[in-house]
Write a protein that holds these residues in place. Sequence first.
Motif, short mmCIF file in Angstrom:
data_model
loop_
_atom_site.label_atom_id
_atom_site.label_comp_id
_atom_site.label_asym_id
_atom_site.label_seq_id
_atom_site.Cartn_x
_atom_site.Cartn_y
_atom_site.Cartn_z
N ALA A 62 3.56 14.49 0.24
CA ALA A 62 4.52 14.07 1.27
C ALA A 62 3.92 12.97 2.15
CB ALA A 62 4.94 15.26 2.12
N ILE A 63 2.63 13.14 2.52
CA ILE A 63 1.99 12.09 3.31
C ILE A 63 1.92 10.80 2.51
CG2 ILE A 63 -0.22 11.41 4.35
CD1 ILE A 63 -0.60 14.25 5.19
N ALA A 64 1.66 10.93 1.19
CA ALA A 64 1.58 9.72 0.36
C ALA A 64 2.92 9.00 0.32
CB ALA A 64 1.12 10.08 -1.05
N MET A 68 16.59 -2.68 -8.68
CA MET A 68 17.49 -3.80 -8.42
C MET A 68 17.00 -4.69 -7.30
SD MET A 68 20.97 -1.68 -8.76
CE MET A 68 21.92 -2.82 -7.81
N MET A 69 16.13 -4.17 -6.44
CA MET A 69 15.63 -4.96 -5.32
C MET A 69 14.44 -5.81 -5.77
SD MET A 69 17.51 -3.84 -2.92
CE MET A 69 18.64 -2.48 -2.73
N PRO A 70 14.21 -6.94 -5.10
CA PRO A 70 12.99 -7.68 -5.39
C PRO A 70 11.80 -6.89 -4.89
CG PRO A 70 14.11 -8.61 -3.51
CD PRO A 70 15.03 -7.59 -4.09
N PRO A 71 10.64 -7.03 -5.54
CA PRO A 71 9.49 -6.22 -5.12
C PRO A 71 9.02 -6.62 -3.73
CG PRO A 71 8.85 -7.81 -6.78
CD PRO A 71 10.33 -7.85 -6.71
N VAL A 72 8.94 -5.65 -2.86
CA VAL A 72 8.42 -5.91 -1.52
C VAL A 72 7.17 -5.08 -1.30
CG1 VAL A 72 10.46 -6.62 -0.24
CG2 VAL A 72 10.11 -4.22 -0.72
N VAL A 73 6.15 -5.72 -0.76
CA VAL A 73 4.99 -4.99 -0.27
C VAL A 73 4.95 -5.24 1.22
CG1 VAL A 73 2.50 -4.68 -0.40
CG2 VAL A 73 3.78 -5.34 -2.42
N GLY A 82 7.99 9.84 8.82
CA GLY A 82 8.42 8.79 7.91
C GLY A 82 9.66 8.08 8.41
N VAL A 83 10.63 8.86 8.93
CA VAL A 83 11.85 8.24 9.43
C VAL A 83 11.55 7.37 10.65
CG1 VAL A 83 14.08 8.70 10.48
CG2 VAL A 83 13.35 10.03 8.55
N LEU A 84 10.64 7.83 11.51
CA LEU A 84 10.40 7.10 12.75
C LEU A 84 9.52 5.89 12.55
CD1 LEU A 84 9.93 10.00 15.26
CD2 LEU A 84 11.87 8.52 15.02
N VAL A 85 8.55 5.96 11.64
CA VAL A 85 7.51 4.94 11.58
C VAL A 85 7.81 3.86 10.56
CG1 VAL A 85 5.11 4.58 10.99
CG2 VAL A 85 5.71 6.41 12.50
N ARG A 86 8.37 4.23 9.42
CA ARG A 86 8.54 3.24 8.36
C ARG A 86 9.70 2.30 8.65
NH1 ARG A 86 5.58 3.62 3.63
NH2 ARG A 86 6.76 1.76 3.12
N LYS A 87 9.65 1.12 8.02
CA LYS A 87 10.73 0.16 8.23
C LYS A 87 11.57 -0.05 6.99
CE LYS A 87 8.96 -2.41 11.99
NZ LYS A 87 8.77 -3.74 12.54
N ASN A 88 11.06 0.34 5.83
CA ASN A 88 11.83 0.19 4.60
C ASN A 88 12.92 1.27 4.55
OD1 ASN A 88 12.68 0.21 1.89
ND2 ASN A 88 10.80 -0.82 1.32
N VAL A 89 14.17 0.86 4.32
CA VAL A 89 15.28 1.82 4.39
C VAL A 89 15.15 2.87 3.30
CG1 VAL A 89 17.70 1.94 4.79
CG2 VAL A 89 16.60 -0.23 4.92
N LEU A 90 14.72 2.45 2.11
CA LEU A 90 14.62 3.41 1.01
C LEU A 90 13.61 4.50 1.32
CD1 LEU A 90 14.76 1.03 -2.03
CD2 LEU A 90 16.27 2.92 -1.58
N ARG A 106 4.25 0.44 -1.41
CA ARG A 106 5.28 0.01 -2.35
C ARG A 106 6.30 1.13 -2.55
NH1 ARG A 106 0.23 -1.60 -5.76
NH2 ARG A 106 -0.38 0.09 -4.42
N PRO A 107 7.60 0.80 -2.46
CA PRO A 107 8.63 1.84 -2.57
C PRO A 107 8.60 2.60 -3.89
CG PRO A 107 9.57 -0.18 -1.75
CD PRO A 107 8.17 -0.50 -2.13
N VAL A 108 8.22 1.92 -4.98
CA VAL A 108 8.20 2.62 -6.28
C VAL A 108 7.18 3.74 -6.24
CG1 VAL A 108 7.93 2.31 -8.73
CG2 VAL A 108 8.82 0.47 -7.39
N TYR A 109 6.01 3.45 -5.65
CA TYR A 109 4.98 4.48 -5.59
C TYR A 109 5.43 5.63 -4.70
CZ TYR A 109 1.51 1.67 -8.03
OH TYR A 109 0.82 0.96 -8.98
N SER A 110 6.13 5.28 -3.60
CA SER A 110 6.67 6.35 -2.75
C SER A 110 7.58 7.25 -3.55
CB SER A 110 7.45 5.76 -1.59
OG SER A 110 6.64 5.06 -0.74
N ALA A 111 8.46 6.62 -4.35
CA ALA A 111 9.41 7.40 -5.13
C ALA A 111 8.67 8.31 -6.12
CB ALA A 111 10.38 6.48 -5.87
N LEU A 112 7.62 7.78 -6.76
CA LEU A 112 6.89 8.60 -7.73
C LEU A 112 6.18 9.76 -7.04
CD1 LEU A 112 5.55 5.87 -10.14
CD2 LEU A 112 7.45 7.42 -10.45
#
Lengths: 100, 168
Positions: B17-19, B74-79, A21-29, B25-31
């Motif tokens: 973890a793979i998901a 707080m961030m604009p939605p990015v896909v 995940g750290v190496l491949v993704r580009k979104n900082v979060l 979408r970052p929100v889905y990652s967080a969930l």
Amino acid sequence: MIPIKLYLVLSGVLFVIGTSGVLVRKNVLVMLMSVEIMLNAVNLAFVSFARYMMLPKGQVYVFFSITVAAAEVIVGLAIIISIFHKKESMDVDDMNVLKG
Amino acid sequence: MGLIIFLILGILSVFTAIAVVVEKRPVYSALYFIANLVVLSLIYLTLHSEFLAVVQVLIYAGAVMVLFLFVIMMMPPVVENRFGKMSFQKFLIMPLLLIFLFELVYVLSCGLYASAGKSPSSLSFENFGGIVSLGQLLFKRYLVPFEITSLILLVAIIGAVYLRRSEQ
């Protein structure tokens, strides 16, 4: 009792997933979340060793590592928000001020 | 029985973890990450570390991930398209990660610590992961590191406030 190898292999697999995940993704979060996955994998190894050697110290180390992870997330998110206000982007490729 | 529960939990944790990594979408990652944390705390329960399981849910899923979700809000939605542009370095990563995975699994399962479980212990089986044994360790033997932890948190708070205020 479940053999400790299974827990350690699970922790290794989780660690590799976090690394990817750290190496491949580009979104900082998402990269920060992947770092958290790696921390959790190491915590799992600590807890399983603590269990199989019957030493509760291992759990104390996990306790400290959770605290440090929380502090790291606080500072990391503050940095991310600061960069976002400057660059209007969450992409690591846009964060090239140091020209690394 | 315990093995089946462990296998189910392990597969669930790897899947979530793979998901986290694959989700666009970052929100889905967080969930998914919250789900991963809950599954991990269940794995801690199979290791009789009850207090750590509670701490994991309270601090990680309760505090840290809520902070993440606030920032995402707080961030604009990015896909993003999934991995951005795949440069040649990123194709290079895949075989390296596979080698890393193979290495880790091989080393961890070759069994150098097979005798670890036999070490004698004065602790009884029941009060191993409970709040009593952990609290006695924390407040007697590890009192100084425990106090330094509060200093780390203080530094983190001051750092976060300073980072946000210095621009205005």
